[in-house]
Design an enzyme around this catalytic site. Structure first.
Site, PDB file in Angstrom:
ATOM      1  N   ASP A 103       0.917  -1.136   0.072  1.00  0.00           N
ATOM      2  CA  ASP A 103       0.005   0.140  -0.030  1.00  0.00           C
ATOM      3  C   ASP A 103       0.898   1.311  -0.046  1.00  0.00           C
ATOM      4  OD1 ASP A 103      -2.332   1.790   0.487  1.00  0.00           O
ATOM      5  OD2 ASP A 103      -3.018   0.202   1.714  1.00  0.00           O
ATOM      6  N   ASP A 204      -3.035   4.585  -2.303  1.00  0.00           N
ATOM      7  CA  ASP A 204      -4.296   5.284  -1.554  1.00  0.00           C
ATOM      8  C   ASP A 204      -4.543   6.518  -2.220  1.00  0.00           C
ATOM      9  OD1 ASP A 204      -5.515   5.192   0.930  1.00  0.00           O
ATOM     10  OD2 ASP A 204      -4.555   6.833   1.637  1.00  0.00           O
ATOM     11  N   ASP A 329     -12.262  -0.039   5.432  1.00  0.00           N
ATOM     12  CA  ASP A 329     -12.802   1.087   5.559  1.00  0.00           C
ATOM     13  C   ASP A 329     -14.428   0.940   5.523  1.00  0.00           C
ATOM     14  OD1 ASP A 329     -10.594   2.684   5.655  1.00  0.00           O
ATOM     15  OD2 ASP A 329     -10.671   2.840   3.555  1.00  0.00           O
TER      16      ASP A 329
END
Ligand code: TEU
Length: 563
Positions: A103, A204, A329
């Protein structure tokens, strides 16, 4: 679209498994997960059949946003282990034929990063221009842009009397991508991990990196239209792609919260100039009435189908999308769109089939493969997520929303719903750790856990295993076009995939009542068979044009001829 380059496009028939390390497996006695914990579960993942792991951030971080606030891109957070642990993970994953996707969080850094620490309070710092600084306007914030986690997107540097931009938490300062030195740093960071042999990157909030440079006040909203898919975003992505992704043959997936199809056709265009694929979140806003997340609401089923239709039809032959319901999330899908009581197993399987039979690359979030649910926390102290605690404060303390109402909203919407510890077995702390975990385990772990799932041939786990395997074997899942068969049906989500040799029909009942439909005219039922279903007796049956679907039933029908 055909598989033009199966060699480099391995990800077109692959399934990715997302690991949120803090909640996956604790190899020590800390109550938080770590890299050695992940290594100990690689054989479980191999059994599931996944092709790659997406690891959410494990870099050095004060963990205000659980690692999305990075203070050193070249170091592993000691909470997760060491660089040697990381190297071992990469090697052991590769030994099992599992690729690793890291990530990359470069819209912002932690304010604890040495760049920001040097920039703060010093207009002459060589790092000052790494961030976005603005003078006050009328003695206050430069404009009305809002942080995604509540409140203004600007925070004051008292010493220099300028504000810095933070689209997320105050401790996450946005980088200034206009500065070519920042872009060089980003290329260096990604190259460092690519050199180690990492196979790809999840980027991201990458469609937020280019801000409109006059930073206008937004009289219609919270500012997002001035930085979402911003003016130079494609140029920046092409620059990074050429310098790093294309050089190393990395697979890339851009996280694009609210983007458009037109932009995604460019981000993921098949010439490979920007990214391999994109995540968009439109289908996960069907329970945000008028765009409002912080309210309790049922989901809009017809809108859900429209959104999938728009994206599946619009990307076919032009770009490539990620298929997913869950991530760190989002609340657990079985609690959100399915039924986490009586029909938990049926609905978890039905929801899985309804996205896995589409075109794209599926992502499975830890625990989804065993049908984990939202935990239903009853005390505010059980929540740790910075967004949840900020929103609680804003809604209850500033706007006077009653505590009980906000607790009900959080139980439905909080990001912590998906961050509860992975449920490995029925023993203490669900086998996640030997001590009390950082976030409470969901109380249903004694019957919902990986050990139980692996022992039960009818479990959600084995259904995912079949979906993952089918994608590799049945070409139409990868390259077929998409038609929504019943866009107006109030309970059935029915679509067809078609290539030059095969037709696949996927029927999904999203509700607890029986419902029926007739297969589209011209469907050659004589050469049709059931490829997959979530009720045990289905696959041996003959396919008829008239279909009656039981509660949360899914039926995947394969016809060995084009329509
Ligand atoms: O999320 C970006 C994002 O837009 C969300 O899904 C966000 O969590 C949601 O809008 C809140 O309502 C990414 C990461 O996945 C998330 O965990 C980070 O907090 C965020 O970026 C900031 O780095």
């Amino acid at each position: 679209m055909t598989l033009t380059n199966p060699q480099t496009d391995w990800w077109k028939t692959a399934t990715v498994y997302q690991i949120y390390p803090k909640s996956f497996c604790d190899s020590g006695h800390k109550g938080t997960g770590d890299i050695q914990g992940i290594i100990s579960k690689l054989d479980y993942l191999k059994m599931l059949g996944i092709d790659a792991i997406w690891l959410t951030p494990v870099y050095q971080s004060p963990m205000v946003d659980n690692g999305y606030d990075i203070s050193d891109y070249y170091a592993i957070n000691p909470e997760f282990g060491t660089m040697a642990d990381f190297d071992q993970l990469l090697q052991e994953a590769h030994q099992r034929g599992i690729r690793l996707i890291m990530d990359i969080v470069v819209n912002h850094t932690s304010t604890a990063h040495h760049w920001f620490q040097s920039a703060l309070g010093d207009k002459n710092s060589p790092y000052r221009d790494y961030y976005v600084w603005k003078d006050p306007v009328n003695g206050g914030v430069p404009n009305n842009w809002q942080s995604k986690f509540g409140g203004s997107a600007w925070a004051l540097d008292e010493q220099t009397e300028q504000y810095y931009l933070h689209l997320f938490a105050t401790e996450q300062a946005d980088l200034n991508w206009e500065n070519p030195v920042v872009r060089r740093e980003v290329k260096d960071i990604i190259s460092f991990w690519a050199e180690k042999g990492v196979d790809g990157f999840r980027l991201d909030v990458i469609n937020l990196i280019s801000k409109q440079q006059d930073f206008p006040n937004d009289d219609q909203g919270d500012g997002r239209r001035f930085y979402t898919d911003g003016p130079r975003v494609h140029e920046y992505l092409q620059e990074i792609s050429e310098a790093v992704f294309q050089k190393y043959g990395s697979v890339t997936v851009g996280e694009m919260s609210s983007t458009t199809l037109e932009h995604c056709q460019r981000y993921s265009s098949l010439d490979g100039k920007e990214l391999s694929m994109v995540f968009n979140f439109h289908h996960l806003k069907v329970d945000y009435p008028n765009g409002e997340k912080w309210t309790q609401a049922p989901f809009d089923f017809l809108q859900l189908k429209q959104i999938f239709n728009h994206w599946q039809s619009g990307l076919n032959g032009k770009g490539w999308g990620a298929l997913f319901w869950c991530n760190h999330d989002q609340p657990r899908v079985v609690s959100r769109l399915g039924n986490d009581g009586r029909y938990r197993v049926e609905s978890a399987k039905m929801l899985a089939a309804s996205v896995h039979m589409m075109q794209g690359t599926p992502y499975v979030y830890q625990g989804e493969e065993i049908g984990m649910t939202n935990p239903g926390y009853e005390r505010i102290e059980q929540y740790h997520d910075v967004e949840s605690t900020n929103m609680y404060d804003i809604m209850v303390n500033q706007h006077g929303v009653p505590h009980a109402k906000m607790m009900a909203i959080l139980a439905q919407k909080s990001r912590d719903n998906s961050r509860t510890p992975m449920q490995w077995h029925a023993g203490d702390y669900a086998g996640f750790s030997q001590v009390a975990p950082w976030l409470d385990v969901a109380s249903n772990y004694q019957h919902i856990n990986a050990e139980q799932a692996v022992q039960d041939p009818n479990s959600v786990f084995y259904f995912y295993q079949r979906l993952i395997e089918l994608r590799k074997r049945v070409a139409v899942i990868t390259d077929g076009d998409y038609t929504d068969l019943l866009p107006e049906h109030p309970a059935l989500f029915a679509y067809r995939r078609c290539n030059s040799q095969q037709t696949l029909i996927c029927l999904n009942n999203y509700y607890a009542e029986e419902t029926e439909c007739v297969l589209p005219e011209g469907s050659d039922v004589s050469s049709a068979r059931y490829l997959l279903g979530n009720y045990a007796d289905l696959e041996a049956q003959t396919v008829h044009a008239h279909q009656v679907l039981r509660p949360y039933e899914t039926r995947v029908i394969l016809i060995e001829s084009p329509l």
